[in-house]
Design an enzyme around this catalytic site. Structure first.
Site, PDB file in Angstrom:
ATOM      1  N   LYS A 107      44.268  23.912  39.231  1.00 29.16           N
ATOM      2  CA  LYS A 107      42.849  24.293  39.225  1.00 29.16           C
ATOM      3  C   LYS A 107      42.236  23.990  37.854  1.00 29.16           C
ATOM      4  O   LYS A 107      42.881  24.184  36.820  1.00 29.16           O
ATOM      5  CB  LYS A 107      42.741  25.792  39.548  1.00 29.16           C
ATOM      6  CG  LYS A 107      41.318  26.302  39.716  1.00 29.16           C
ATOM      7  CD  LYS A 107      41.299  27.790  40.087  1.00 29.16           C
ATOM      8  CE  LYS A 107      39.887  28.322  40.250  1.00 29.16           C
ATOM      9  NZ  LYS A 107      39.855  29.735  40.677  1.00 29.16           N
TER      10      LYS A 107
ATOM     11  N   SER B 203      36.737  31.025  44.493  1.00 26.39           N
ATOM     12  CA  SER B 203      36.387  29.892  43.660  1.00 26.39           C
ATOM     13  C   SER B 203      37.431  28.771  43.714  1.00 26.39           C
ATOM     14  O   SER B 203      37.152  27.651  43.304  1.00 26.39           O
ATOM     15  CB  SER B 203      36.223  30.370  42.210  1.00 26.39           C
ATOM     16  OG  SER B 203      37.468  30.838  41.699  1.00 26.39           O
TER      17      SER B 203
ATOM     18  N   SER C  48      39.522  35.074  44.876  1.00 29.53           N
ATOM     19  CA  SER C  48      39.389  33.613  44.789  1.00 29.53           C
ATOM     20  C   SER C  48      40.635  32.809  45.127  1.00 29.53           C
ATOM     21  O   SER C  48      40.591  31.580  45.140  1.00 29.53           O
ATOM     22  CB  SER C  48      38.900  33.207  43.396  1.00 29.53           C
ATOM     23  OG  SER C  48      37.540  33.518  43.257  1.00 29.53           O
TER      24      SER C  48
END
EC number: 6.3.5.7
Length: 495
Positions: A78, A158, A182
């Site tokens: 990420k 997210s 998330s």
């Protein structure tokens, strides 16, 4: 072996050990899949040279016979994790051009274990969002579609890029972070497994901070066994992070027996929301039946302060965000606005932050600054902290009464279309976190397991919440649920 990118971590590890394939072949299969999947916008910084170099080193290490479980396995990282020499923007314009001179602890531990980094994954800007629509790179897109409808769906947020990449077999697994859901919400939206460990289990050092008392890294994988394998590598004490727990990390994979006889699973009555879709209600009830059939005892429990969780979260998280994001000022790194003749330092701060932060980040920074301001600190921030303590005590009381895990829905709906929840009412978007934020406020481990499809053929997930530091036990309960649910659906390839 064909379709190597479709393997999970455990299958690929075993194939590598048997000499049925090599890390170079696995990595090449993933890189090919990534290049063919630009329509998903999951990978935003590709690193094929680093990937191939690490794959060759991993193959050599496997030949020597001392390779750990993650050695040679291609994964995505990420964009919130700092990676040395590779753009690490947290999906924000304000960090344009930032290439760290250091590696986050978690990504370093994965690299040390021989994992192969394929590149950086899309996300909501500074991890603020539930749909991956606040990214400077543009929306990440789910590989799933509703029936015969061509509308693009959100992969959740997210960690939307991580979810999309794992579900579309662009990588074998990915790192995510979870501040209010998330990891778990996007995992549920795309039919994969995602675990948020206990706060302090994984180091936060080198992960761009959103809300420091809530943020926690975790793996997003194709199944529970893979989550156990990857989580073990990501965990461990880190002297560079003062919130990191000095606890031994168990062999999570060895704890996956599937035996949950005698375990007590709590069903919280407060999670039965008004207007909850019948499909979610049925999935939840089916999940409880599956665990009961597997030998667990199902008990009704009460978590009385649940209704205050979202309001408390949306005071505490923005307050910490406004404090953490104060460092992005155009002085030392990242983007600096072009200044007019006569502009001073105040104008530089104002213009840089106005240009560099997107609307959602600006909104949360302003809310956070407001609740921390002199006249409102006690009325909002301190009150929210007291509520947080009560929420944590609710869970402590339930666990003290002998409950081993808590079963809830992971999300209030299946994935929605990109653009369907517009900026007009951000609160609607915030309600996506209704089942997940309590876990972050209490610092507990939580896992989302895919358990079924809705009538439009989209994945739905169930969440299990565990006792602090007992991720092994939680993973085993999740393993029993996964086995009973038998979820094997994959998105039809359209990209």
């Amino acid at each position: 072996m064909s379709d190597l990118n479709k393997l999970g971590l455990a299958e690929a590890r075993d194939a590598l050990r048997k000499g049925e394939t090599t890390s170079v072949e696995l990595t090449d299969a993933c890189l090919t899949a990534i290049d063919a999947a630009d329509a998903l916008n999951a990978f935003v910084h590709k690193t094929p040279e680093i990937a191939m170099e690490r794959a060759k080193a991993a193959d050599a290490r496997i030949k020597e016979g001392d390779a750990p479980s993650m050695c040679g396995l291609p994964i995505g990282i990420k964009d919130l994790f700092c990676t040395k020499g590779v753009p690490s923007q947290a999906a924000s314009k304000i960090l344009e051009g930032f290439k760290p001179e250091y590696e986050s602890t978690v990504s370093q531990q994965l690299a040390d274990a021989g994992a192969v980094m394929l590149g950086k994954l899309n996300m909501d800007e500074f991890a603020m969002g539930s749909s991956n629509e606040t990214s400077v790179y543009g929306n990440a897109v789910s590989p799933w579609r509703r029936g015969n409808d061509d509308a693009q769906l959100t992969p959740g947020g997210s960690s939307g890029g991580s979810a999309s990449a794992v579900a579309a077999d662009l990588c074998l697994a990915a790192t995510g972070t979870d501040t209010g859901g998330s990891i778990r919400q996007p995992a549920a939206f795309v039919g994969i497994t995602g675990i948020k460990p206990t706060y302090g289990r994984c180091s936060r050092w080198g992960i761009v901070a959103f809300a420091s008392s809530l943020d926690q890294a975790g793996p997003m994988t194709k199944n529970v066994r893979d989550a156990a394998i990857m989580l073990e590598t990501m965990c461990g004490h880190d002297p560079k992070d003062s919130t990191s727990a000095e606890l031994a990390v168990p062999d999570f994979e060895a704890m996956l027996t599937g035996d949950i006889k005698g375990k007590k699973i709590g069903i919280p009555k407060e999670y039965r929301m008004d207007g909850m879709p019948a499909e979610i209600e049925k999935l939840w009830s089916d999940g409880a039946d599956m665990l009961k059939t597997a030998g667990a005892e199902i008990v009704d429990i009460s978590l009385p302060h649940t209704k205050y969780a979202l309001p408390a979260y949306y005071v505490i998280a923005p307050a910490e965000a406004s404090s953490n994001l104060a460092r992005y000022d155009g002085v030392r790194y990242g983007r600096r606005a072009t200044l007019a003749q006569g502009d001073g330092i105040t104008e530089m701060y104002e213009k840089t932050r106005a240009e560099g932060f997107g609307h959602e980040v600006q909104r949360r920074v302003m809310i956070g600054t407001y609740v921390l301001s002199a006249g409102f600190y006690d009325a909002y921030y301190n009150r929210a902290r007291r509520v947080r303590t009560l929420i944590k005590k609710d869970f402590e009381d339930v666990f003290a009464a002998g409950v081993d895990a808590i079963l809830t829905p992971a999300t209030p709906s299946a994935a929605f279309g990109l653009g369907e929840m517009t900026e007009a009412d951000p609160v609607q978007m915030y309600l996506n976190d209704v089942f997940t934020v309590t876990v972050n406020l209490a610092g507990l481990p939580g896992i989302s397991v895919p358990a079924g499809l809705d009538k439009q053929g989209l994945p739905l997930g169930l969440q299990l919440i565990g006792r602090p530091w007992e991720e092994g036990d939680l993973l085993n309960t999740a393993y029993a649920l996964e086995t009973a649910a038998g979820f094997v659906a994959k998105p039809a390839k359209w990209w």
